[in-house]
Design a protein around this motif. Structure first.
Motif, PDB file in Angstrom:
ATOM      1  N   SER A 171      36.087  41.499  41.394  1.00 55.11           N
ATOM      2  CA  SER A 171      37.537  41.668  41.422  1.00 55.11           C
ATOM      3  C   SER A 171      38.009  42.799  40.533  1.00 55.11           C
ATOM      4  O   SER A 171      37.300  43.252  39.641  1.00 55.11           O
ATOM      5  CB  SER A 171      38.217  40.365  40.985  1.00 55.11           C
ATOM      6  N   GLN A 190      47.365  40.530  37.654  1.00 55.54           N
ATOM      7  CA  GLN A 190      47.142  41.088  38.987  1.00 55.54           C
ATOM      8  C   GLN A 190      45.670  40.918  39.347  1.00 55.54           C
ATOM      9  O   GLN A 190      44.789  41.317  38.595  1.00 55.54           O
ATOM     10  CB  GLN A 190      47.524  42.568  39.007  1.00 55.54           C
ATOM     11  N   ALA A 192      42.772  41.325  42.525  1.00 60.13           N
ATOM     12  CA  ALA A 192      42.443  41.859  43.851  1.00 60.13           C
ATOM     13  C   ALA A 192      40.937  41.822  44.046  1.00 60.13           C
ATOM     14  O   ALA A 192      40.185  42.298  43.196  1.00 60.13           O
ATOM     15  CB  ALA A 192      42.958  43.294  44.006  1.00 60.13           C
ATOM     16  N   SER A 199      44.786  39.769  47.528  1.00 57.63           N
ATOM     17  CA  SER A 199      45.325  40.262  46.264  1.00 57.63           C
ATOM     18  C   SER A 199      46.657  39.584  45.979  1.00 57.63           C
ATOM     19  O   SER A 199      47.330  39.087  46.886  1.00 57.63           O
ATOM     20  CB  SER A 199      45.518  41.790  46.311  1.00 57.63           C
TER      21      SER A 199
END
Length: 288
Positions: A171, A190, A192, A199
């Motif tokens: 990630s 955050q 993703a 995400s």
């Protein structure tokens, strides 16, 4: 102690001198070994990975610039620190500008890399009442940090949380974390998956993460973007074996969702709102 090493007389009034006690322009240590054993009756549970009761570091190499001690503060810039731990974890490099003293360790431009991950912290702060609290690091040492754009592979994490050993998530992360290893908050985290198609942003609380099977989460999920293939890849990475192929469903459709997840990984309750060009839906799921 520094007093014994450098022949410094103790100040009975505890006044800290503003003079440089020492300043060393460059320090190099090569191929050093280090062990730390916990001889207390109460020990950190060990399930694999790094054994914090019996830490054994080899091939320790350190380059430090401007190592100094002044007014009760130790400071210096770690240009590079690398080592191998007996668990098999190899730290390729640790670097940063550090200040230690007055119950805090502050590291700026902190960076850790190994074979799989590259973690960057513009500022990393540890707060504690005294050095003895490091013997119960996960419960007694408070951490406040910002994470800038970093790559985190679960093959790194499994040395610290061995229950994650067979997870294959790779990630990209950024955000803010605050609290103790055993109980911390994340904000604007955050997340993703590197392969794409999954995400979003996470805010909330995570407790008991060192015992991953008993860890509890209570987080809000927002601005998540997923595709059927991305969701399948993410679930596959969590699985110990096999593959979940969802790519043939809603192929090419991007889904947006917000929601909340509460519970443990073995009993996770989620409430989510999903939308796409196909329509909208609300769902309540329990994952056991």
């Amino acid at each position: 102690s520094l007093s014994r090493i450098f022949g410094i007389e103790k100040n009975r009034e505890n006044k800290k001198s503003e003079k440089d006690i020492f300043l060393i322009n460059k320090v190099e240590i090569h191929n050093m070994g280090f062990t730390m054993k916990n001889h207390r009756a109460i020990k950190t549970p060990y399930h694999g990975g790094i054994n914090w009761n019996d830490l054994d570091i080899k091939n320790l190499n350190i380059n430090i610039i401007d190592l100094g001690f002044k007014a009760g503060i130790m400071s210096g810039t770690v240009d590079k620190l690398s080592f191998r731990e007996k668990s098999g974890w190899v730290c390729n490099s640790i670097s940063g500008k550090a200040r230690v003293g007055n119950g805090k360790t502050i590291i700026q431009d902190f960076r850790i890399t190994d074979k799989w991950s590259d973690l960057k912290f513009p500022e990393f702060i540890m707060s504690y009442n005294n050095s003895k609290e490091f013997s119960d690091f996960v419960n007694k040492v408070k951490i406040d940090t910002e994470i800038s754009s970093s790559e985190l592979d679960f093959r790194t994490l499994h040395y610290f949380a061995p229950q994650l050993e067979k997870n294959r998530i790779k990630s990209r992360i950024s955000g803010v974390a605050s609290g103790y290893v055993s109980d911390f908050m994340v904000k604007d985290l955050q997340l993703a998956v590197k392969e794409g198609g999954f995400s979003g942003k996470v805010d909330g609380r995570i407790t008991n993460i060192t015992e991953i099977e008993d860890a509890k989460i209570d987080v809000n999920l927002s601005k998540f973007l997923i595709t059927s293939q991305g969701l399948g890849d993410f679930i596959t990475a969590l699985m110990h074996e096999g593959e979940l192929d969802l790519s043939r469903y809603a192929k090419g459709i991007m889904f947006y969702f917000n929601g909340r997840a509460r519970g443990s990984l073995n009993s996770l309750k989620t409430n989510i709102n999903i939308s796409s060009m196909l329509g909208r839906a609300n769902a309540s799921l329990k994952i056991d």
